[in-house]
Design a protein around this motif. Structure first.
Motif, PDB file in Angstrom:
ATOM      1  N   SER A  85       0.792  -1.297  -0.160  1.00 44.04           N
ATOM      2  CA  SER A  85      -0.110   0.072  -0.089  1.00 44.04           C
ATOM      3  C   SER A  85       0.938   1.170  -0.045  1.00 44.04           C
ATOM      4  N   PHE A  86       2.034   1.136   0.822  1.00 47.37           N
ATOM      5  CA  PHE A  86       2.996   2.560   0.614  1.00 47.37           C
ATOM      6  C   PHE A  86       3.429   2.713  -0.504  1.00 47.37           C
ATOM      7  N   LEU A  87       3.847   1.636  -1.409  1.00 47.34           N
ATOM      8  CA  LEU A  87       4.350   1.697  -2.568  1.00 47.34           C
ATOM      9  C   LEU A  87       3.513   2.221  -3.625  1.00 47.34           C
ATOM     10  N   VAL A  88       2.473   1.982  -3.698  1.00 47.49           N
ATOM     11  CA  VAL A  88       1.370   2.206  -4.576  1.00 47.49           C
ATOM     12  C   VAL A  88       0.281   3.447  -4.272  1.00 47.49           C
ATOM     13  N   GLN A  89       0.450   3.931  -2.961  1.00 54.38           N
ATOM     14  CA  GLN A  89      -0.605   4.925  -2.570  1.00 54.38           C
ATOM     15  C   GLN A  89      -0.857   6.064  -3.459  1.00 54.38           C
ATOM     16  N   ASP A  90       0.152   6.311  -4.145  1.00 54.72           N
ATOM     17  CA  ASP A  90      -0.118   7.642  -4.867  1.00 54.72           C
ATOM     18  C   ASP A  90       0.105   7.076  -6.425  1.00 54.72           C
ATOM     19  N   CYS A  91      -0.272   5.815  -6.747  1.00 52.51           N
ATOM     20  CA  CYS A  91      -0.048   5.124  -8.066  1.00 52.51           C
ATOM     21  C   CYS A  91      -0.987   5.817  -9.098  1.00 52.51           C
ATOM     22  N   CYS A  92      -0.621   6.041 -10.208  1.00 55.56           N
ATOM     23  CA  CYS A  92      -1.598   6.301 -11.342  1.00 55.56           C
ATOM     24  C   CYS A  92      -2.465   7.598 -11.341  1.00 55.56           C
ATOM     25  N   GLY A  93      -1.900   8.598 -10.809  1.00 60.58           N
ATOM     26  CA  GLY A  93      -2.410  10.037 -10.546  1.00 60.58           C
ATOM     27  C   GLY A  93      -3.733  10.245 -10.282  1.00 60.58           C
ATOM     28  N   GLY A  94      -4.522   9.105  -9.509  1.00 61.03           N
ATOM     29  CA  GLY A  94      -6.038   9.352  -9.293  1.00 61.03           C
ATOM     30  C   GLY A  94      -6.555   8.527 -10.290  1.00 61.03           C
ATOM     31  N   ARG A  95      -5.885   7.866 -11.100  1.00 60.56           N
ATOM     32  CA  ARG A  95      -6.693   6.959 -12.314  1.00 60.56           C
ATOM     33  C   ARG A  95      -6.565   5.442 -11.915  1.00 60.56           C
ATOM     34  N   PRO A  96      -7.544   4.942 -11.072  1.00 61.08           N
ATOM     35  CA  PRO A  96      -7.669   3.758 -10.598  1.00 61.08           C
ATOM     36  C   PRO A  96      -7.543   2.608 -11.593  1.00 61.08           C
ATOM     37  N   GLU A  97      -8.226   2.920 -12.892  1.00 61.67           N
ATOM     38  CA  GLU A  97      -7.977   1.911 -14.000  1.00 61.67           C
ATOM     39  C   GLU A  97      -6.597   1.725 -14.483  1.00 61.67           C
ATOM     40  N   LEU A  98      -5.768   2.446 -14.271  1.00 66.64           N
ATOM     41  CA  LEU A  98      -4.320   2.132 -14.654  1.00 66.64           C
ATOM     42  C   LEU A  98      -3.749   1.140 -13.503  1.00 66.64           C
ATOM     43  N   GLU A 100      -5.497  -1.252 -12.066  1.00 65.35           N
ATOM     44  CA  GLU A 100      -6.107  -2.657 -12.301  1.00 65.35           C
ATOM     45  C   GLU A 100      -5.282  -3.756 -12.691  1.00 65.35           C
ATOM     46  N   PRO A 101      -4.336  -3.696 -13.717  1.00 66.14           N
ATOM     47  CA  PRO A 101      -3.216  -4.873 -13.951  1.00 66.14           C
ATOM     48  C   PRO A 101      -2.612  -5.256 -12.671  1.00 66.14           C
ATOM     49  N   LEU A 102      -2.393  -4.281 -11.857  1.00 64.42           N
ATOM     50  CA  LEU A 102      -1.353  -4.744 -10.619  1.00 64.42           C
ATOM     51  C   LEU A 102      -2.241  -5.182  -9.717  1.00 64.42           C
ATOM     52  N   VAL A 103      -3.575  -4.845  -9.427  1.00 63.89           N
ATOM     53  CA  VAL A 103      -4.325  -5.716  -8.645  1.00 63.89           C
ATOM     54  C   VAL A 103      -4.818  -7.125  -8.993  1.00 63.89           C
ATOM     55  N   ALA A 104      -4.787  -7.046 -10.488  1.00 62.43           N
ATOM     56  CA  ALA A 104      -5.228  -8.442 -11.061  1.00 62.43           C
ATOM     57  C   ALA A 104      -3.854  -9.291 -10.695  1.00 62.43           C
ATOM     58  N   GLU A 105      -2.777  -8.943 -10.875  1.00 57.92           N
ATOM     59  CA  GLU A 105      -1.644  -9.579 -10.533  1.00 57.92           C
ATOM     60  C   GLU A 105      -1.493 -10.315  -9.251  1.00 57.92           C
ATOM     61  N   PHE A 106      -1.885  -9.292  -8.228  1.00 60.96           N
ATOM     62  CA  PHE A 106      -1.885  -9.844  -6.805  1.00 60.96           C
ATOM     63  C   PHE A 106      -2.907 -11.005  -6.511  1.00 60.96           C
ATOM     64  N   THR A 107      -4.097 -10.602  -7.325  1.00 61.70           N
ATOM     65  CA  THR A 107      -5.232 -11.666  -7.149  1.00 61.70           C
ATOM     66  C   THR A 107      -4.955 -13.097  -7.602  1.00 61.70           C
ATOM     67  N   LEU A 108      -4.136 -13.023  -8.721  1.00 54.22           N
ATOM     68  CA  LEU A 108      -3.708 -14.279  -9.218  1.00 54.22           C
ATOM     69  C   LEU A 108      -2.907 -15.005  -8.461  1.00 54.22           C
ATOM     70  N   CYS A 109      -1.954 -14.257  -7.543  1.00 56.01           N
ATOM     71  CA  CYS A 109      -1.099 -15.002  -6.552  1.00 56.01           C
ATOM     72  C   CYS A 109      -1.666 -15.563  -5.441  1.00 56.01           C
ATOM     73  N   CYS A 110      -2.847 -15.164  -5.034  1.00 55.02           N
ATOM     74  CA  CYS A 110      -3.670 -16.020  -3.906  1.00 55.02           C
ATOM     75  C   CYS A 110      -3.951 -17.265  -4.333  1.00 55.02           C
ATOM     76  N   THR A 111      -3.588 -18.004  -3.378  1.00 56.79           N
ATOM     77  CA  THR A 111      -3.908 -19.450  -3.487  1.00 56.79           C
ATOM     78  C   THR A 111      -5.255 -19.745  -2.860  1.00 56.79           C
TER      79      THR A 111
END
Length: 120
Positions: A85-98, A100-111
């Motif tokens: 959260s610290f690393l991405v807190q200011d990610c994408c300049g307020g554009r959450p759709e940018l 989404e690939p990061l969030v999807a990557e973490f979702t895939l890693c969950c067992t």
């Protein structure tokens, strides 16, 4: 999370054995592993592993619990969440759709229990 704490975490993970140890413990969440088993799997002398475990503990990345004669270590998953959260807190300049690939990557890693393994 403060920058100084993030730097402490990265410093703890900047050594290959400690990074391997942390990744092994993440793989074995939530049960954890005894210290001797960690040393055996990573082929590291137990006294050396003890030093590495102490550094990871001081960084807040792992915690230990005594089980009879063994000390079982576990990853502190909340710390991973805080660091991410610290690393991405200011990610994408307020554009959450940018993000989404990061969030999807973490979702895939969950067992999932039915898979029984990491999907990444």
């Amino acid at each position: 999370m403060e920058s100084t704490h993030a730097i402490e975490i990265f410093a703890a993970l900047s050594q290959p054995t400690r990074l391997d140890t942390f990744r092994l413990l993440m793989e074995h969440e939530p049960e954890g592993l005894p210290a001797g088993e960690i040393a055996r799997r990573l082929e590291v002398p137990q006294n050396t592993m003890s030093s590495h475990l102490a550094i990871l503990t001081r960084a807040g990345l792992i915690e230990s619990e005594r089980h009879s004669r063994s000390i079982v270590y576990r990853a502190v998953v909340d710390r991973v969440r805080e660091l991410t959260s610290f690393l991405v807190q200011d990610c994408c300049g307020g554009r959450p759709e940018l993000c989404e690939p990061l969030v999807a990557e973490f979702t895939l890693c969950c067992t999932t229990p039915s898979e029984g393994k990491n999907a990444c």
